[in-house]
Design a protein around this motif. Sequence first.
Motif, PDB file in Angstrom:
ATOM      1  N   THR A   1       0.835  -1.194   0.000  1.00 17.91           N
ATOM      2  CA  THR A   1       0.000   0.000   0.000  1.00 17.91           C
ATOM      3  C   THR A   1       0.875   1.250   0.000  1.00 17.91           C
ATOM      4  OG1 THR A   1      -1.533   1.294   1.361  1.00 17.91           O
ATOM      5  CG2 THR A   1      -0.266  -0.394   2.528  1.00 17.91           C
ATOM      6  N   GLY A   2       0.723   2.064  -1.030  1.00 11.59           N
ATOM      7  CA  GLY A   2       1.451   3.342  -1.081  1.00 11.59           C
ATOM      8  C   GLY A   2       2.941   3.193  -0.887  1.00 11.59           C
ATOM      9  N   GLY A   3       3.521   2.166  -1.472  1.00  4.07           N
ATOM     10  CA  GLY A   3       4.966   1.963  -1.372  1.00  4.07           C
ATOM     11  C   GLY A   3       5.405   1.291  -0.078  1.00  4.07           C
ATOM     12  N   LYS A   4       4.467   0.996   0.822  1.00  2.00           N
ATOM     13  CA  LYS A   4       4.808   0.312   2.071  1.00  2.00           C
ATOM     14  C   LYS A   4       4.370  -1.156   1.983  1.00  2.00           C
ATOM     15  CE  LYS A   4       6.002   3.840   4.869  1.00  2.00           C
ATOM     16  NZ  LYS A   4       7.426   4.007   5.072  1.00  2.00           N
ATOM     17  N   LEU A   5       5.217  -2.021   2.494  1.00 10.10           N
ATOM     18  CA  LEU A   5       4.851  -3.432   2.583  1.00 10.10           C
ATOM     19  C   LEU A   5       4.387  -3.704   4.012  1.00 10.10           C
ATOM     20  CD1 LEU A   5       4.775  -5.760   0.589  1.00 10.10           C
ATOM     21  CD2 LEU A   5       6.999  -6.505   1.450  1.00 10.10           C
ATOM     22  N   VAL A   6       3.098  -4.064   4.131  1.00  7.66           N
ATOM     23  CA  VAL A   6       2.459  -4.174   5.446  1.00  7.66           C
ATOM     24  C   VAL A   6       1.957  -5.603   5.652  1.00  7.66           C
ATOM     25  CG1 VAL A   6       0.628  -3.275   6.938  1.00  7.66           C
ATOM     26  CG2 VAL A   6       1.692  -1.770   5.232  1.00  7.66           C
TER      27      VAL A   6
ATOM     28  N   VAL B   1       9.675  -6.078   4.838  1.00  8.68           N
ATOM     29  CA  VAL B   1       8.395  -5.648   5.427  1.00  8.68           C
ATOM     30  C   VAL B   1       8.614  -4.373   6.250  1.00  8.68           C
ATOM     31  CG1 VAL B   1       6.564  -6.283   7.060  1.00  8.68           C
ATOM     32  CG2 VAL B   1       7.457  -7.985   5.438  1.00  8.68           C
ATOM     33  N   ASP B   2       7.822  -3.319   5.949  1.00 10.64           N
ATOM     34  CA  ASP B   2       7.954  -2.030   6.642  1.00 10.64           C
ATOM     35  C   ASP B   2       7.175  -1.990   7.950  1.00 10.64           C
ATOM     36  OD1 ASP B   2       9.433  -0.455   4.562  1.00 10.64           O
ATOM     37  OD2 ASP B   2       7.682  -1.030   3.369  1.00 10.64           O
ATOM     38  N   MET B   3       5.977  -2.611   7.945  1.00  9.98           N
ATOM     39  CA  MET B   3       5.117  -2.547   9.130  1.00  9.98           C
ATOM     40  C   MET B   3       4.432  -3.882   9.337  1.00  9.98           C
ATOM     41  SD  MET B   3       3.132   0.845   7.895  1.00  9.98           S
ATOM     42  CE  MET B   3       2.816   1.868   9.280  1.00  9.98           C
ATOM     43  N   VAL B   4       4.293  -4.281  10.611  1.00  9.60           N
ATOM     44  CA  VAL B   4       3.451  -5.428  10.951  1.00  9.60           C
ATOM     45  C   VAL B   4       2.338  -4.898  11.849  1.00  9.60           C
ATOM     46  CG1 VAL B   4       3.313  -7.686  12.057  1.00  9.60           C
ATOM     47  CG2 VAL B   4       5.389  -7.042  10.830  1.00  9.60           C
TER      48      VAL B   4
ATOM     49  N   ALA C   1      10.824  -4.089  10.499  1.00  8.84           N
ATOM     50  CA  ALA C   1       9.449  -3.581  10.519  1.00  8.84           C
ATOM     51  C   ALA C   1       9.109  -2.891  11.831  1.00  8.84           C
ATOM     52  CB  ALA C   1       8.474  -4.728  10.267  1.00  8.84           C
ATOM     53  N   GLU C   2       8.287  -1.833  11.709  1.00 11.33           N
ATOM     54  CA  GLU C   2       7.646  -1.243  12.884  1.00 11.33           C
ATOM     55  C   GLU C   2       6.457  -2.144  13.223  1.00 11.33           C
ATOM     56  OE1 GLU C   2       5.804   2.523  12.012  1.00 11.33           O
ATOM     57  OE2 GLU C   2       5.494   3.000  14.136  1.00 11.33           O
TER      58      GLU C   2
END
Length: 328
Positions: free
Chosen positions: A100-105, A139-142, A167-168
């Motif tokens: 989503t929007g360049g972020k891998l969540v 992964v940027d966010m979990v 990841a955050e």
Amino acid sequence: MRLSRRQALTSTAALAAAPLLGPAPAGGAASRAEKQAPSFYRYKVGDIQVTVVSDGRFTFPLEDSFITNAKKEEVNAALEKAFLPRDVFTIYFAPLVINTGGKLVVIDTGNGALAREKTKTNGMFAENMAAAGFDPRAVDMVVISHFHTDHVNGLLTADGTPAFPNAEVLVPATEWKFWMDDGEMSRAPAGRMQGLFKNNRNIFDAGLKRKVTPYEWGKEVAPGLLAVESVGHTPGHSSYVLSSGSGKVFIQSDVTNNPNPFATHPGWHAFFDQEPDVAEKTRRRIYDMVVTEKLQIQAFHYPFPGLAHLEKDGDGYRVIPTPWNPTI
Ligand SMILES: [Zn+2]
């Protein structure tokens, strides 16, 4: 030598089939596969790409205590009505990977590496994610929906280190407050609840050193991902609305478990709903909203890939799975 009509037909069929099958292997039949294909499924919500990744399943004997306000025979009747076997129950697990929007969540993480070794049938998120082409280091966010083992244990690898090292980790603020409260932990009933507290301390203290970002409901936790309160299953249980352009999907987490029988019988209380009356109210409120708005849902515990619409059906809800799309 004269052939009977039956022998003649059989040998004609065998000859006709022969070019398709190629030479028969010496000594008998072709070997059979030992494994299912890696289970992941992609679709788009506007500009966002969602990949549903299976963590596997868990099948166990149906106990009288599984549903606290229905008799085992009633549950068996509901299972049979859905063409499911009696006396056993299967729970499926499906975390998400969202671009989503360049972020891998990642949303929720499955049962984890230790369950993979122990059960053989779940804890498969890591390997299926790799098969889908994702590197956990990217992964940027979990985002975690709630603190049950099947959602948080995949945060750690088998040796107890973070499975998504860059990841955050975002957690519901209310959920965090409850499970990390020493008073709540000391008052927890022995058995399952104490076990959950212990597990959460292991994941978030020993594993993540409390490096998490609590989030509030009604706010975007990642681009296009709105957190929604859906308490009852746990004190801070959260769902999400994912939207982009005209695309929208309601990510329900554990508003219900397996839809048979929990969508067909929304008044049935599974032992794992911490506040069963609140969970039922939430279930009916959210499913009524989803039906009215004709919103597509993505459900963690539905049969894979868990993408569906709902319809009101008497006192319950009928699930209409979205057809599998062989292209994206
Ligand atoms: Zn769950």
